[in-house]
Enzyme design. Structure first.
Site, PDB file in Angstrom:
ATOM      1  N   CYS A  52      51.016 -43.405 -94.140  1.00 46.28           N
ATOM      2  CA  CYS A  52      49.908 -43.995 -93.383  1.00 46.28           C
ATOM      3  C   CYS A  52      50.385 -44.983 -92.325  1.00 46.28           C
ATOM      4  O   CYS A  52      49.934 -44.957 -91.181  1.00 46.28           O
ATOM      5  CB  CYS A  52      48.944 -44.685 -94.341  1.00 46.28           C
ATOM      6  SG  CYS A  52      48.531 -43.720 -95.806  1.00 46.28           S
ATOM      7  N   ASP A  84      47.137 -46.274-101.708  1.00 41.74           N
ATOM      8  CA  ASP A  84      46.224 -45.760-102.727  1.00 41.74           C
ATOM      9  C   ASP A  84      46.682 -44.389-103.223  1.00 41.74           C
ATOM     10  O   ASP A  84      46.693 -44.112-104.423  1.00 41.74           O
ATOM     11  CB  ASP A  84      44.810 -45.634-102.151  1.00 41.74           C
ATOM     12  CG  ASP A  84      44.204 -46.975-101.797  1.00 41.74           C
ATOM     13  OD1 ASP A  84      44.928 -47.819-101.258  1.00 41.74           O
ATOM     14  OD2 ASP A  84      43.012 -47.171-102.050  1.00 41.74           O
ATOM     15  N   CYS A 125      46.610 -47.884 -93.574  1.00 44.82           N
ATOM     16  CA  CYS A 125      46.084 -47.477 -94.883  1.00 44.82           C
ATOM     17  C   CYS A 125      44.876 -48.321 -95.270  1.00 44.82           C
ATOM     18  O   CYS A 125      44.573 -49.336 -94.648  1.00 44.82           O
ATOM     19  CB  CYS A 125      47.175 -47.525 -95.942  1.00 44.82           C
ATOM     20  SG  CYS A 125      47.809 -49.177 -96.273  1.00 44.82           S
ATOM     21  N   ASP A 126      44.225 -47.894 -96.334  1.00 47.86           N
ATOM     22  CA  ASP A 126      42.857 -48.315 -96.636  1.00 47.86           C
ATOM     23  C   ASP A 126      42.602 -49.815 -96.592  1.00 47.86           C
ATOM     24  O   ASP A 126      41.693 -50.293 -95.919  1.00 47.86           O
ATOM     25  CB  ASP A 126      42.462 -47.811 -98.026  1.00 47.86           C
ATOM     26  CG  ASP A 126      42.443 -46.304 -98.121  1.00 47.86           C
ATOM     27  OD1 ASP A 126      42.849 -45.648 -97.147  1.00 47.86           O
ATOM     28  OD2 ASP A 126      42.039 -45.781 -99.169  1.00 47.86           O
ATOM     29  N   LYS A 127      43.381 -50.603 -97.347  1.00 43.23           N
ATOM     30  CA  LYS A 127      43.067 -52.022 -97.495  1.00 43.23           C
ATOM     31  C   LYS A 127      43.619 -52.863 -96.356  1.00 43.23           C
ATOM     32  O   LYS A 127      43.233 -54.022 -96.204  1.00 43.23           O
ATOM     33  CB  LYS A 127      43.593 -52.546 -98.833  1.00 43.23           C
ATOM     34  CG  LYS A 127      43.129 -51.747-100.034  1.00 43.23           C
ATOM     35  CD  LYS A 127      41.638 -51.510-100.032  1.00 43.23           C
ATOM     36  CE  LYS A 127      41.227 -50.524-101.109  1.00 43.23           C
ATOM     37  NZ  LYS A 127      41.702 -49.142-100.880  1.00 43.23           N
ATOM     38  N   CYS A 197      45.392 -40.817 -94.386  1.00 42.76           N
ATOM     39  CA  CYS A 197      44.813 -39.614 -95.000  1.00 42.76           C
ATOM     40  C   CYS A 197      43.741 -38.982 -94.108  1.00 42.76           C
ATOM     41  O   CYS A 197      42.863 -39.665 -93.597  1.00 42.76           O
ATOM     42  CB  CYS A 197      44.243 -39.939 -96.361  1.00 42.76           C
ATOM     43  SG  CYS A 197      45.480 -40.492 -97.547  1.00 42.76           S
ATOM     44  N   GLU A 447      40.865 -46.824-107.993  1.00 39.26           N
ATOM     45  CA  GLU A 447      40.160 -45.621-107.549  1.00 39.26           C
ATOM     46  C   GLU A 447      40.376 -44.487-108.552  1.00 39.26           C
ATOM     47  O   GLU A 447      41.412 -44.419-109.211  1.00 39.26           O
ATOM     48  CB  GLU A 447      40.663 -45.182-106.174  1.00 39.26           C
ATOM     49  CG  GLU A 447      40.256 -46.126-105.069  1.00 39.26           C
ATOM     50  CD  GLU A 447      40.689 -45.650-103.703  1.00 39.26           C
ATOM     51  OE1 GLU A 447      40.257 -46.268-102.717  1.00 39.26           O
ATOM     52  OE2 GLU A 447      41.449 -44.678-103.611  1.00 39.26           O
ATOM     53  N   SER A 473      38.122 -43.004-104.239  1.00 39.48           N
ATOM     54  CA  SER A 473      38.742 -42.747-102.948  1.00 39.48           C
ATOM     55  C   SER A 473      37.695 -42.202-101.996  1.00 39.48           C
ATOM     56  O   SER A 473      36.713 -41.581-102.413  1.00 39.48           O
ATOM     57  CB  SER A 473      39.873 -41.732-103.117  1.00 39.48           C
ATOM     58  OG  SER A 473      40.250 -41.190-101.877  1.00 39.48           O
TER      59      SER A 473
END
Length: 560
Positions: A52, A84, A125-127, A197, A447, A473
C-alpha cells in the site's frame, strides 16, 4: 532576512540563540538560504511491510521538489503504518486501529516540536489516512493529505482480482470448492505491484472522503500508485501547500458540519467501507464538529448508490480513474443537491467549482447517472435494537437479503470462529456472533475479513449472517454487522448471547434484536463477570484503558 511566512519555524531557526539548532540542521545539508524559508513538514507513512505505502518514498521526492520550486524548505519524517491485509486474522491485527492514534499523535508531536509552518501527509493504507487527518487537524496549520494511489488489479482467467478474492479463495479451498493449485494461482497474481487494496475498500473509501471533505486536492486520489501522473500530482501538491501557506488556509477553514455531511454522502454513493463511520466520528471530534452515529442514516437514505465498485460491485478502484476520477461522482452529487457545493477545499475552490472541471469518459458505466442508480439509497446503514442499543454498522450493496432470523453461534474470539467456519461447522441460517473483539475487549477492534470471506467462499454468503463488536474490512461483503455497541467487554448485550438464541436482523426497519426475554437476560447479566484485560501494559494496555465506544469513533479519552 527570514521569510514572513515562517509563522512558526522562525522560533526554531532565527536569531543568535538559535545558532546551535542551525548548526545541527547544517550537518545534514540545510543551508542558510534553506533555513530562511518556511519549513514544510512532509509526514511520510512509507513502509516495507505492505504494498500500500511502498511507493511513498518516490512520491515524497516529487512533493519536496514542488515545495522547493514554490519557495519552501521540505523536511521529511516518517510515522508508522500497520497493514490490515498482512496482519488479518492474527494477534497483530489488533494494532491496526491502535495505529490510527499513534499516527495522529506522531504527526502532532513532530508538528508541535519542530514548529513546521505547513505540512503534507503522504498516506495510503487504511489507518494512515484518518490518522494523518486527525494529526493535521490538531495542528491546524496549512495542510494537505496526499494519497499514494490504488493498486492495479491482478488478472486470472480473464477477470480482475484484488486481495478480497484471495481471502474468499481461502474459504473456497477449505470447502473443497477449489484446489490448492488454484488457490496458489490466485495468491500469485492478485496483488501485482504497489498501491492500496484495489476496491472501494477502506483506503480508497477514505481517499475519496479526503477529496470530498476538502483536505485533499480534487483529482489527486484516483490515479493508480504506479501511474506516471503520480509524479506530477506530487509536484503540484508541493507547490499547492505554499499557496495555502500564503493564504493561511488551515483545516479549521475547511472542515464544517456541511463538509462532514458531504463526506458521508460520498461514502454512501460509492458503496464505501463501514470503517468510514469510525473515522469520520473520530475526525469530527478532533475538529470540534458535532457528529453522531445517528447522523449517518438520514444522509445514506437520501443518497443513491452510484458506483459499481468491489466488493459489492463489478469494478476495481482503478476503473474510477478511467471513468474520469472522483469528479464524476462529485458532479452527480452536486447536480442532485446531495452535497453542499459551496464547501471549501485545500485548492481554495469550492466543491461545485471542482465538479465543474469533470472530464467524464464517454460510455463509462462505473459511476451511474443520477437517474439510473444501482439502488436509490446508499450502502451504509446504522442499526439499533436490543442487541446493539448504541448502534451497529452494516454495508448493503443492494443484493443482500433485507432480513435474517436464525440461531446464534457464539465465539469469544475471531480465531474460534475461523476454526469453525473452515471446518465446515457453520450452516445455512446461522448467525455467527464474534465478541470480545471491540475497541477495549480486543483490544483494537480487529477486522473480520478472514472469517467473512471464508463464509462467502464456502457458498454461505447468502444464508449466514455475522455480528461482531469488532470491525470489517472494506472488502467484506454479505450480511455482516460490525461495531456493535456497547461491546462485550463493557457488558453490552452481545456479552449475554448464548448458542441457539434467536437473533433477528431487519435492514429496512434499522434493527437488530436478541429475541430473549428480559427476565432471562437479567439472570445472565447477574452471572456475567467483567473479563480480565488481555493486555495490562504497553500500547495495547494503554489503548484499552482509554478508548471510547465504537459509537463514538473509538477515540482515546482524556480525563478532562
Amino acid at each position: 532576512m527570514s521569510d514572513s511566512l515562517k509563522r512558526h519555524s522562525s522560533a526554531i531557526t532565527d536569531g543568535r540563540n538559535r545558532a546551535a539548532a542551525r548548526a545541527m540542521l547544517k550537518a545534514i545539508g540545510f543551508t542558510d538560504e534553506d533555513l530562511a524559508r518556511p519549513l514544510i513538514g512532509i509526514a511520510n507513512t512509507w513502509t516495507e511491510t505492505m504494498p500500500c505505502n511502498f511507493n511513498l518514498r518516490l512520491l515524497a521526492a516529487k512533493v519536496k521538489e514542488g515545495v522547493r520550486r514554490a519557495g519552501g524548505t521540505p523536511m521529511e519524517f516518517n510515522t508508522v503504518a500497520v497493514s490490515d491485509g498482512v496482519t488479518m486474522g492474527t494477534e497483530g491485527m489488533k494494532g491496526s486501529l491502535v495505529s490510527r492514534e499513534v499516527i495522529a499523535d506522531s504527526i502532532e508531536l513532530m508538528g508541535r516540536s519542530h514548529l513546521f509552518d505547513a505540512m503534507i501527509a503522504l498516506v495510503a493504507c487504511d489507518k494512515t489516512i484518518p490518522g494523518a487527518a486527525m494529526g493535521l487537524v490538531r495542528l491546524n496549520i496549512p495542510s494537505v493529505v496526499l494519497y499514494g494511489g490504488t493498486i492495479m488489479p491482478g488478472q486470472h482467467n480473464g477477470r480482475d482480482l484484488t486481495v478480497q478474492h484471495v481471502f474468499e479463495a481461502i474459504g473456497a479451498n477449505a470447502a473443497g470448492k477449489i484446489s490448492d493449485d488454484e488457490l496458489k494461482a490466485i495468491e500469485d497474481v492478485a496483488c501485482p505491484g504497489p498501491g492500496a487494496c484495489g476496491g472501494q475498500y477502506t483506503a480508497n473509501t477514505m481517499a475519496t472522503v479526503m477529496e470530498v471533505i476538502g483536505l485533499s486536492p480534487m483529482g489527486s486520489a484516483s490515479a493508480p500508485a504506479v501511474d506516471p501522473r503520480r509524479d506530477r500530482i506530487g509536484v503540484r501538491v508541493g507547490e499547492q501547500i505554499m499557496t495555502m501557506l500564503r493564504q493561511n488556509l488551515c483545516p479549521s477553514d475547511i472542515l464544517t458540519r456541511q463538509s462532514f455531511d458531504n463526506a458521508i454522502a460520498s461514502v454512501a454513493a460509492s458503496g464505501g467501507s463501514t470503517n468510514a463511520v469510525l473515522h469520520l466520528l473520530a475526525l469530527a471530534r478532533e475538529a470540534g464538529i458535532p457528529l453522531e452515529i445517528d447522523d449517518f442514516n438520514p444522509i445514506n437514505d437520501r443518497t443513491p448508490l452510484l458506483a459499481d465498485l468491489m466488493p459489492g460491485g463489478r469494478y476495481s478502484a482503478v476503473e474510477v480513474d478511467r471513468a474520469g476520477g472522483t469528479r464524476v461522482l462529485l458532479q452527480r452529487l452536486v447536480q442532485g443537491g446531495l452535497v453542499a457545493g459551496a464547501a471549501r477545499t485545500v485548492t481554495g475552490r469550492t466543491l461545485a467549482e471542482e465538479a465543474a472541471e469533470v472530464v467524464e469518459t464517454p460510455g463509462q458505466d462505473v459511476i451511474r447517472a443520477l437517474e439510473a442508480p444501482i439502488k436509490p439509497s446508499g450502502g451504509l446503514v446504522i442499526l439499533r435494537g436490543s442487541l446493539a442499543p448504541d448502534g451497529a454498522v452494516v454495508k448493503v450493496a443492494g443484493y443482500e437479503r433485507r432480513t435474517h432470523r436464525g440461531p446464534a453461534r457464539v465465539f469469544d474470539s475471531e480465531e474460534q470462529a475461523m476454526a469453525e467456519v473452515t471446518a465446515g461447522r457453520i450452516v445455512a441460517g446461522d448467525v455467527v456472533v464474534i465478541r470480545y473483539e471491540g475497541p477495549r475487549g480486543g483490544p483494537g477492534m480487529r477486522e473480520m475479513l478472514g472469517v467473512t470471506a471464508a463464509i462467502v467462499g464456502q457458498g454461505l454468503g447468502e444464508s449466514v449472517a455475522l455480528i461482531t463488536d469488532g470491525r470489517f474490512s472494506g472488502a467484506t461483503r454479505g450480511l455482516m454487522l460490525g461495531h456493535v455497541a456497547p461491546e462485550a467487554a463493557q457488558g453490552g448485550p452481545i456479552a449475554l448471547v448464548r448458542d441457539g438464541d434467536p437473533i433477528e436482523i431487519a435492514i429496512d426497519d434499522r434493527v437488530v434484536n436478541l429475541l430473549v426475554d428480559d427476565a432471562e437476560l437479567a439472570r445472565r447479566r447477574a452471572e456475567w463477570v467483567t473479563p480480565e484485560p488481555r493486555y495490562r501494559s504497553g500500547v495495547f494496555g494503554r489503548y484499552a484503558a482509554l478508548v471510547s465506544s465504537a459509537s463514538e469513533g473509538a477515540i482515546l479519552r482524556t480525563p478532562w
